[in-house]
Design a protein around this motif. Structure first.
Motif, PDB file in Angstrom:
ATOM      1  N   PRO A 111       0.965  -1.181  -0.053  1.00 56.06           N
ATOM      2  CA  PRO A 111       0.115   0.131  -0.023  1.00 56.06           C
ATOM      3  C   PRO A 111       0.955   1.231  -0.025  1.00 56.06           C
ATOM      4  O   PRO A 111       1.982   1.145   0.560  1.00 56.06           O
ATOM      5  CB  PRO A 111      -0.820   0.013   1.398  1.00 56.06           C
ATOM      6  CG  PRO A 111      -0.095  -1.142   2.081  1.00 56.06           C
ATOM      7  CD  PRO A 111       0.828  -1.928   1.195  1.00 56.06           C
ATOM      8  N   GLN A 112       0.412   2.272  -0.481  1.00 56.40           N
ATOM      9  CA  GLN A 112       0.790   3.742  -0.209  1.00 56.40           C
ATOM     10  C   GLN A 112       0.586   4.409   0.921  1.00 56.40           C
ATOM     11  O   GLN A 112      -0.637   4.418   1.279  1.00 56.40           O
ATOM     12  CB  GLN A 112       0.405   4.668  -1.514  1.00 56.40           C
ATOM     13  CG  GLN A 112       1.035   5.923  -2.005  1.00 56.40           C
ATOM     14  CD  GLN A 112       2.422   5.725  -2.388  1.00 56.40           C
ATOM     15  OE1 GLN A 112       2.394   4.942  -3.532  1.00 56.40           O
ATOM     16  NE2 GLN A 112       3.534   6.516  -2.039  1.00 56.40           N
ATOM     17  N   VAL A 113       1.575   4.732   1.810  1.00 53.40           N
ATOM     18  CA  VAL A 113       1.496   5.124   2.978  1.00 53.40           C
ATOM     19  C   VAL A 113       1.842   6.625   2.975  1.00 53.40           C
ATOM     20  O   VAL A 113       2.606   7.174   2.487  1.00 53.40           O
ATOM     21  CB  VAL A 113       2.583   4.408   3.895  1.00 53.40           C
ATOM     22  CG1 VAL A 113       2.342   5.155   5.578  1.00 53.40           C
ATOM     23  CG2 VAL A 113       2.348   2.995   4.156  1.00 53.40           C
ATOM     24  N   HIS A 114       0.674   7.334   3.513  1.00 56.02           N
ATOM     25  CA  HIS A 114       0.711   8.709   3.691  1.00 56.02           C
ATOM     26  C   HIS A 114       0.914   9.094   5.116  1.00 56.02           C
ATOM     27  O   HIS A 114      -0.043   8.574   6.055  1.00 56.02           O
ATOM     28  CB  HIS A 114      -0.201   9.603   2.870  1.00 56.02           C
ATOM     29  CG  HIS A 114      -0.452   9.301   1.543  1.00 56.02           C
ATOM     30  ND1 HIS A 114       0.476   9.776   0.570  1.00 56.02           N
ATOM     31  CD2 HIS A 114      -1.112   8.474   0.800  1.00 56.02           C
ATOM     32  CE1 HIS A 114       0.026   9.071  -0.450  1.00 56.02           C
ATOM     33  NE2 HIS A 114      -1.190   8.568  -0.516  1.00 56.02           N
ATOM     34  N   ILE A 115       1.454  10.126   5.791  1.00 57.93           N
ATOM     35  CA  ILE A 115       1.434  10.887   6.896  1.00 57.93           C
ATOM     36  C   ILE A 115       0.452  12.040   6.859  1.00 57.93           C
ATOM     37  O   ILE A 115       1.109  13.044   6.274  1.00 57.93           O
ATOM     38  CB  ILE A 115       2.872  10.744   7.432  1.00 57.93           C
ATOM     39  CG1 ILE A 115       3.554   9.431   7.376  1.00 57.93           C
ATOM     40  CG2 ILE A 115       2.692  11.387   9.050  1.00 57.93           C
ATOM     41  CD1 ILE A 115       4.951   9.469   7.623  1.00 57.93           C
ATOM     42  N   SER A 116      -0.189  12.253   7.760  1.00 55.88           N
ATOM     43  CA  SER A 116      -1.235  13.516   7.703  1.00 55.88           C
ATOM     44  C   SER A 116      -1.015  14.074   9.013  1.00 55.88           C
ATOM     45  O   SER A 116      -0.848  13.568  10.027  1.00 55.88           O
ATOM     46  CB  SER A 116      -2.787  12.936   7.445  1.00 55.88           C
ATOM     47  OG  SER A 116      -3.421  14.214   7.330  1.00 55.88           O
ATOM     48  N   ASP A 117      -0.542  15.548   8.826  1.00 52.38           N
ATOM     49  CA  ASP A 117      -0.189  16.280  10.056  1.00 52.38           C
ATOM     50  C   ASP A 117      -1.338  16.790  10.770  1.00 52.38           C
ATOM     51  O   ASP A 117      -2.257  17.482  10.258  1.00 52.38           O
ATOM     52  CB  ASP A 117       0.530  17.719   9.381  1.00 52.38           C
ATOM     53  CG  ASP A 117       1.437  18.294  10.411  1.00 52.38           C
ATOM     54  OD1 ASP A 117       0.804  18.174  11.554  1.00 52.38           O
ATOM     55  OD2 ASP A 117       1.983  18.963  10.200  1.00 52.38           O
ATOM     56  N   VAL A 160      -2.809   3.859   2.800  1.00 50.60           N
ATOM     57  CA  VAL A 160      -2.868   3.908   4.355  1.00 50.60           C
ATOM     58  C   VAL A 160      -2.528   5.396   4.466  1.00 50.60           C
ATOM     59  O   VAL A 160      -1.544   6.023   4.011  1.00 50.60           O
ATOM     60  CB  VAL A 160      -1.694   3.007   4.953  1.00 50.60           C
ATOM     61  CG1 VAL A 160      -1.555   3.262   6.443  1.00 50.60           C
ATOM     62  CG2 VAL A 160      -1.960   1.634   4.604  1.00 50.60           C
ATOM     63  N   ILE A 161      -3.492   6.008   5.736  1.00 54.27           N
ATOM     64  CA  ILE A 161      -3.113   7.293   5.935  1.00 54.27           C
ATOM     65  C   ILE A 161      -2.782   7.283   7.675  1.00 54.27           C
ATOM     66  O   ILE A 161      -3.982   6.997   8.374  1.00 54.27           O
ATOM     67  CB  ILE A 161      -4.110   8.098   5.748  1.00 54.27           C
ATOM     68  CG1 ILE A 161      -4.302   8.459   4.079  1.00 54.27           C
ATOM     69  CG2 ILE A 161      -4.111   9.637   6.131  1.00 54.27           C
ATOM     70  CD1 ILE A 161      -5.780   9.035   3.709  1.00 54.27           C
ATOM     71  N   ILE A 162      -1.775   7.682   8.211  1.00 55.37           N
ATOM     72  CA  ILE A 162      -1.388   7.746   9.412  1.00 55.37           C
ATOM     73  C   ILE A 162      -1.341   9.146   9.846  1.00 55.37           C
ATOM     74  O   ILE A 162      -0.807  10.127   9.455  1.00 55.37           O
ATOM     75  CB  ILE A 162      -0.134   7.059   9.832  1.00 55.37           C
ATOM     76  CG1 ILE A 162       0.024   5.793   9.060  1.00 55.37           C
ATOM     77  CG2 ILE A 162       0.520   7.372  11.084  1.00 55.37           C
ATOM     78  CD1 ILE A 162       1.482   5.118   9.009  1.00 55.37           C
ATOM     79  N   GLN A 163      -2.430   9.535  10.899  1.00 58.65           N
ATOM     80  CA  GLN A 163      -2.311  10.724  11.553  1.00 58.65           C
ATOM     81  C   GLN A 163      -1.422  11.025  12.632  1.00 58.65           C
ATOM     82  O   GLN A 163      -1.757  10.124  13.663  1.00 58.65           O
ATOM     83  CB  GLN A 163      -3.888  11.084  11.868  1.00 58.65           C
ATOM     84  CG  GLN A 163      -4.968  11.239  11.025  1.00 58.65           C
ATOM     85  CD  GLN A 163      -6.180  11.407  11.413  1.00 58.65           C
ATOM     86  OE1 GLN A 163      -7.028  12.085  10.394  1.00 58.65           O
ATOM     87  NE2 GLN A 163      -6.542  11.389  12.709  1.00 58.65           N
ATOM     88  N   SER A 164      -0.913  11.918  12.501  1.00 63.76           N
ATOM     89  CA  SER A 164       0.216  12.443  13.689  1.00 63.76           C
ATOM     90  C   SER A 164       0.579  13.659  13.752  1.00 63.76           C
ATOM     91  O   SER A 164       0.762  14.534  12.924  1.00 63.76           O
ATOM     92  CB  SER A 164       1.607  11.586  13.398  1.00 63.76           C
ATOM     93  OG  SER A 164       2.643  11.899  14.376  1.00 63.76           O
ATOM     94  N   ARG A 165       1.012  14.326  15.150  1.00 62.94           N
ATOM     95  CA  ARG A 165       1.364  15.536  15.251  1.00 62.94           C
ATOM     96  C   ARG A 165       2.786  15.837  15.008  1.00 62.94           C
ATOM     97  O   ARG A 165       3.420  16.886  15.208  1.00 62.94           O
ATOM     98  CB  ARG A 165       0.943  15.976  16.674  1.00 62.94           C
ATOM     99  CG  ARG A 165      -0.414  15.984  16.926  1.00 62.94           C
ATOM    100  CD  ARG A 165      -0.651  16.338  18.349  1.00 62.94           C
ATOM    101  NE  ARG A 165      -2.268  16.295  18.702  1.00 62.94           N
ATOM    102  CZ  ARG A 165      -2.872  15.334  18.619  1.00 62.94           C
ATOM    103  NH1 ARG A 165      -2.325  14.042  18.807  1.00 62.94           N
ATOM    104  NH2 ARG A 165      -4.268  15.461  18.937  1.00 62.94           N
TER     105      ARG A 165
END
Length: 834
Positions: free
Chosen positions: A486-492, A697-702
């Motif tokens: 999967p394509q993994v994106h990190i969302s701010d 995949v979207i991973i939410q993180s600060r």
């Protein structure tokens, strides 16, 4: 004759936390039957009787006390074999617990009878249909007066020295249940059957006359009898009458036959009705079994490398490092098939019940009735059935969770530990606090069996040992069927919050991705590693936060139940809308749990079918399976859940996985936090994009720049390993040292504090200050009214004798608890804490 040799004695393991074995005299009438591994009934203490296990037999009388006689021998053949006794002795020694604690954990309750056991009649049983002795009838009559009668009370009423044996006979005949009151009661699966009464057998003339008579006078009964003759096949073989036909099947499948007709035939003595207990594990038609799946070239290569590592390189342990979706299970199936064809046994370990459901369905279609399943959602009686099935040879292959290592295997050749990195392989409470992966390795050693460890994200210790050449190493780096990772994106999250762009708990990127997937009629998984609605409530006027009365921790708010729950001790209380300190109504919930995510999704996507998978929604025995079935049938569009979601589930229509908050994983105060975060995020990412569709995949993180998140995004496991191993070597953590955790517990804080310092001081005398960390105050420093202090002992892997260190630690603990001020002190020992 020498007094030491005239009698036979047995050293027995009492299933209690006692440090020693106890010696009993074997009466002459039992001398021929008793063997090591047999269950025996012994009196212990003043009035207690208990089921113990014979460890060994000898002719040496105890020196300091008079040996009591064994009351009864419960087994004709041993319940535990010699290999199990050796394994359990090793576990007690290695994990610094008692043999009794190992036995208590190992044996299903249905194989233990003690003063705390309850006895009841099996629901729906027809006692009159069974021939009972006078003693058995008296016992049954006493039990009938109560819903469940405690053994101790029954013993007082019956006063029969053979009570245990009589109860065992009644249990074996399926008439009574023996269970722990705290456990779920088990109702055996029973089947009511009918067969032709003996007077009509072997005489075709009499049977023909009966049929002619019924045809004229009672046509429905005549038709029911014809149906029985056809279904049973008795005209071809009279002996088939003995097993009869299921009563319900005669009228449930044919509208022309009424139940009343069957009852009339029973009343006339033409049919006789009887009941049989049938296995909970449905039989699989051998003709419908499937062959093992065809392997891809990459899988075939990996299989050959495993065989080479085991048999050419002479490695007893090998690591299969395969990316998520690479098809490790298909390789396991081929290895299992080869082992079973050689006539040996196989154990396939999975870390959680959550994983077993889908995999068991697949394996059952290939291996059929030779496969047993063993886990804690089964009742004690079901687990006892599997235990006996392994002993009898009915099950040569078992799929199970960590407790399956206790089963009575006698001919293992292969042990598979799937997802070997999972923390749930570690038992935390009660003792023995074992790690099933490590016990599996010792089990393999005792059986001269091969052990295969499998994972997409191996534990650092396992990977390190493989790279050092201690284990074989096999890499499988491509997904099965050319499926793409999967394509993994990190969302701010931080930026979205600052700009006020959050849609409840969702960044614009995750919200928009969910919307698109729903429009395309695809499925979404959302992961939040915290159940409940919110972690705590907070009064905006006075700052009050509701806390547990028994633990120093805030209560989690569960909105659907309108309750506040402690996730440490289970205490719960009603959630009121006002502050309990100042009466203010300005009480708000803080933080996000799975329950809150579920509610927010229903507001944002009212047309979507949303469901939640966590401990609260899967408590029932079938609840987890029903959720899986609904999701697989696409009756659910969005599934929200905790770690359960990350465990090897495979749904072809899931194209999006969202992680609501990765930061709680990354910033947990534990030296394994980064490793665990990587494993969890990679595993949940692997749920997206199987077969023909590429997942997202979207991973939410600060903290989107965090190196662990970048490792997950770029699939750079080796980079994470290098960084973590450098840190661990620098600060002396596994795999470079061994750890033993000690937790000091007391109901008074000052006593726990003083005792922990005294224990550290004593340990440092022999082990030095560098090897002892603490005492520390844990994050939650009071649980179930006990105040806690933690000590960590670090032991080098070379140059120091581990057994001697453990003996010294045990000695220090014993000396501490003998002091007057510390008599009620508890010290919990955790070897290799996870």
């Amino acid at each position: 004759m020498n007094k030491h040799t005239q009698h036979l004695y047995a050293d027995v393991i009492i299933p209690l936390p006692l440090p020693q074995l106890y010696t009993y005299q074997v009466p002459e009438e039992h001398a021929r039957n008793v063997q090591a591994g047999c269950r025996v009934v012994v009196s212990f203490g003043k009035q207690k009787t208990i089921t113990a296990i014979v460890q060994r037999l000898h002719h040496q009388a105890p020196e300091h006390y008079r040996a009591k006689p064994i009351l009864e021998v419960l087994d004709d053949t041993p319940t535990l074999n010699d290999l199990q006794l050796s394994l359990f002795a090793w576990m007690a020694d290695y994990y610094m617990c008692t043999p009794g604690e190992v036995i208590q954990a190992a044996l299903p309750s249905a194989l233990k009878i003690n003063t705390q056991s309850f006895i009841s009649l099996v629901p729906g049983i027809d006692i009159e249909a069974h021939t009972l002795s006078e003693e058995e009838r008296r016992i049954v009559a006493l039990i009938q007066k109560h819903e469940a009668l405690q053994y101790e009370e029954l013993s007082r009423k019956v006063r029969n020295s053979r009570l245990y044996g009589l109860l065992k006979q009644l249990q074996d005949r399926g008439l009574i249940d023996i269970f722990e009151k705290t456990k779920e009661r088990y109702t055996p699966k029973r089947q009511r059957k009918v067969r032709l009464a003996a007077q009509w057998l072997h005489d075709k003339n009499a049977l023909n006359e009966l049929l002619s008579s019924l045809e004229k006078q009672a046509p429905q009964q005549w038709y029911a009898l014809l149906k029985y003759i056809e279904a049973s096949g008795i005209l071809r073989d009279w002996t088939r009458n003995e097993s009869g036909v299921e009563k319900k099947s005669l009228y449930a499948t044919d509208a022309r036959i009424k139940e009343a007709a069957i009852q009339a035939l029973i009343k006339k003595g033409i049919f006789e009705e009887f009941e049989v207990e049938v296995s909970r594990f449905a039989a699989v038609d051998a003709d419908k079994l499937l062959p093992p799946p065809t392997l891809s070239p990459a899988q075939e290569k990996a299989l050959q490398q495993i065989v080479k590592a085991f048999f050419e390189e002479k490695k007893d342990i090998a690591l299969l490092h395969g990316v998520t979706g690479s098809g490790k299970t298909e390789i396991y199936i081929h290895l299992i098939q080869q082992a079973l064809e050689s006539g040996s046994q196989v154990l396939y370990l999975l870390p959680e019940i959550a994983l077993t459901t889908q995999i068991v369905q697949r394996l059952r279609k290939i291996f059929g009735d030779k496969m047993g399943v063993y886990h804690s959602r089964f009742s004690d009686n079901e687990r006892a059935e599997v235990w006996r099935g392994v002993q009898s040879g009915r099950f040569s292959f078992v799929v199970g969770v960590r407790s399956a290592v206790f089963l009575p295997f006698d001919n293992l050749s292969l042990i598979i530990v799937d997802e070997e990195h999972e923390a749930s392989y570690k038992q935390h409470e009660p003792a023995p606090r074992y790690h099933a992966r490590d016990v599996a390795m010792m089990l393999g050693k005792l059986h001269y069996a091969k052990v295969l460890l499998g994972s997409a994200t191996p534990a650092l210790e396992t990977y390190y040992h493989a790279q050092q050449g201690r284990y074989g190493y096999i890499a499988l780096q491509e997904r099965y069927g050319n499926a793409q990772l999967p394509q993994v994106h990190i969302s701010d999250l931080r930026t979205a919050q600052k700009k006020n762009r959050l849609q409840y708990s969702f960044t614009p990127e995750l919200y928009e991705a969910i919307r698109k997937r729903l429009e395309a009629q695809e499925q979404v998984i959302l992961f939040q590693n915290r159940r409940g609605y919110s972690p705590y409530l907070y009064c905006e006027d006075c700052g009050w936060i509701p806390k547990c009365r028994f633990c120093n921790v805030s209560l989690t708010y569960h909105m659907h139940e309108r309750a506040l729950r402690c996730h440490y001790c289970g205490h719960h209380q009603g959630a009121k809308g006002t502050c309990q300190a100042c009466g203010s109504t300005r009480v708000r919930n803080v933080g996000i749990g799975t329950e809150k995510i579920e509610d927010e999704l229903k507001l944002l996507f009212p047309e979507a079918r949303v469901a939640r998978m966590d401990l609260d929604t899967t408590r029932g025995k079938e609840a987890y399976q029903k959720l899986i079935d609904r999701f697989e049938a696409h009756d659910i569009d969005i599934l929200v859940g905790t770690q359960m979601l990350t465990k090897g589930l495979d749904f072809e229509k899931v194209t999006l996985v969202g992680v609501i908050d990765a930061d709680q994983l990354l910033y947990f105060p534990d030296f394994r936090a980064h490793e665990r975060a990587y494993q969890l995020l990679t595993q949940v990412s692997g749920r997206a994009g199987r077969k023909d569709s590429k997942g997202e995949v979207i991973i939410q993180s600060r903290h989107p720049e965090h190196p662990v998140l970048l490792d997950v995004q770029q699939q750079t496991y080796e980079q994470l390993v290098t960084r973590e191993l450098q840190e661990r070597q620098k600060y002396n953590y596994p795999p470079f040292v061994r750890l033993i955790g000690l937790q000091v517990k007391h109901s008074k804080e000052e006593v726990a504090h003083a005792a922990a310092h005294d224990l550290v001081e004593q340990l440092q005398k022999q082990l030095g200050k560098a090897r002892i960390l603490g005492p520390d105050i844990p994050l939650v420093d009071r649980v179930k009214n006990y105040y806690l202090r933690n000590i960590l002992v670090k032991i080098e892997r070379q140059g120091i004798h581990l057994g001697s260190v453990k003996k010294y630690i045990a000695h220090c603990i014993q000396q501490l608890t003998l002091q007057k001020d510390y008599r009620r002190l508890l010290v919990v020992v955790d070897v290799d804490p996870a």
